[in-house]
Design an enzyme around this catalytic site. Structure first.
Site, short mmCIF file in Angstrom:
data_model
loop_
_atom_site.label_atom_id
_atom_site.label_comp_id
_atom_site.label_asym_id
_atom_site.label_seq_id
_atom_site.Cartn_x
_atom_site.Cartn_y
_atom_site.Cartn_z
CE1 TYR A 58 19.75 46.27 26.32
CE2 TYR A 58 19.54 44.14 25.21
CZ TYR A 58 20.03 45.43 25.25
OH TYR A 58 20.79 45.91 24.20
CG PHE B 125 11.15 48.56 24.11
CD1 PHE B 125 12.41 48.13 24.49
CD2 PHE B 125 10.67 49.76 24.63
CE1 PHE B 125 13.19 48.85 25.38
CE2 PHE B 125 11.45 50.50 25.53
CZ PHE B 125 12.71 50.04 25.91
NE ARG C 3 25.25 56.00 27.19
CZ ARG C 3 24.09 55.35 27.18
NH1 ARG C 3 24.07 54.03 26.98
NH2 ARG C 3 22.97 55.98 27.36
CB THR D 74 18.82 55.36 22.34
OG1 THR D 74 19.55 55.55 23.56
CG2 THR D 74 18.32 53.94 22.29
NE ARG E 174 23.07 53.28 19.81
CZ ARG E 174 22.98 53.43 21.13
NH1 ARG E 174 22.97 54.65 21.66
NH2 ARG E 174 22.90 52.37 21.90
CG HIS F 18 24.49 47.88 25.33
ND1 HIS F 18 23.42 48.47 25.94
CD2 HIS F 18 25.36 47.55 26.32
CE1 HIS F 18 23.63 48.49 27.25
NE2 HIS F 18 24.80 47.94 27.51
P1 CMP Z 1 20.51 49.84 24.27
O1 CMP Z 1 21.50 50.92 24.51
O2 CMP Z 1 21.04 48.49 23.93
O3 CMP Z 1 19.59 49.71 25.57
C1 CMP Z 1 18.24 49.36 25.52
C2 CMP Z 1 17.76 49.18 24.13
O4 CMP Z 1 16.37 49.12 23.99
C3 CMP Z 1 18.18 50.36 23.30
O5 CMP Z 1 19.56 50.28 23.08
C4 CMP Z 1 17.28 50.21 22.08
O6 CMP Z 1 17.88 49.40 21.08
C5 CMP Z 1 16.09 49.48 22.65
N1 CMP Z 1 14.91 50.34 22.67
C6 CMP Z 1 14.72 51.47 23.37
N2 CMP Z 1 13.52 51.97 23.12
C7 CMP Z 1 12.92 51.14 22.23
C8 CMP Z 1 11.67 51.13 21.60
N3 CMP Z 1 10.79 52.10 21.82
N4 CMP Z 1 11.40 50.12 20.75
C9 CMP Z 1 12.32 49.14 20.52
N5 CMP Z 1 13.53 49.10 21.11
C10 CMP Z 1 13.82 50.10 21.96
#
Ligand code: CMP
Length: 144
Positions: A50, A58, A86, A92, A103, A116
């Site tokens: 990440y 976050f 995707r 997301t 999701r 993810h």
């Molecule tokens: P992912 O696709 O795993 O990539 C980044 C991750 O960050 C995303 O999924 C979310 O689970 C997480 N994420 C994005 N925005 C937020 C947020 N505002 N607060 C908490 N988690 C976040």
């Protein structure tokens, strides 16, 4: 074109017994599983995975969550699999993800959003290398 993508069932999906449900959707769509492992995520791996979110508010919460329990890491192969996966995952934020998407059907919150998937070919290559060794990936023979 034929692509590979990195898909991860997050700790919430593993805890809720959704690994089979997720895999079945990719299999039925026609993609091939070429690598998979149930594993606890070392903090360094989570931070590297990440890295692009390092400055986000976050980030700490995200790394805490992904290291909170086992994840199921996968590599899927197939025609245009990166963008198709995707679409199958949905937005997301599970509150905005359409019903019928992973999701949309199972996600609870932005953090606990089940799954993810790599967002582009360069990301997919980076993430597959980060999570899997080359000899952990299966090569399908043309038997079917
Ligand atoms: P992912 O696709 O795993 O990539 C980044 C991750 O960050 C995303 O999924 C979310 O689970 C997480 N994420 C994005 N925005 C937020 C947020 N505002 N607060 C908490 N988690 C976040």
């Amino acid at each position: 074109a034929k692509q590979r993508t990195f898909i991860m069932a997050k700790p919430d999906a593993v805890q809720r017994n959704l690994i089979g449900e997720i895999m079945q959707r990719f299999e039925r769509k026609g993609f091939h599983l070429i690598g998979a492992k149930l594993m606890n995520v070392p903090r360094e791996l989570a931070e590297e995975h990440y890295a692009e979110h390092k400055e986000k508010p976050f980030f700490g919460e995200l790394v805490d969550f992904i290291t909170s329990g086992a994840v199921f890491a996968m590599v899927w192969e197939g025609e245009n699999v990166i963008a198709t996966a995707r679409n199958m995952m949905g937005k997301t934020n599970p509150a905005e993800a359409a019903p019928g998407t992973i999701r949309g059907d199972f996600g609870i919150s932005m953090g606990m959003n089940i799954i993810h998937g790599s967002d582009a070919p360069e990301t997919a290559e980076r993430e597959i290398k980060l999570w899997f060794k080359e000899d952990e990936l299966h090569v399908y023979e043309k038997t079917i």
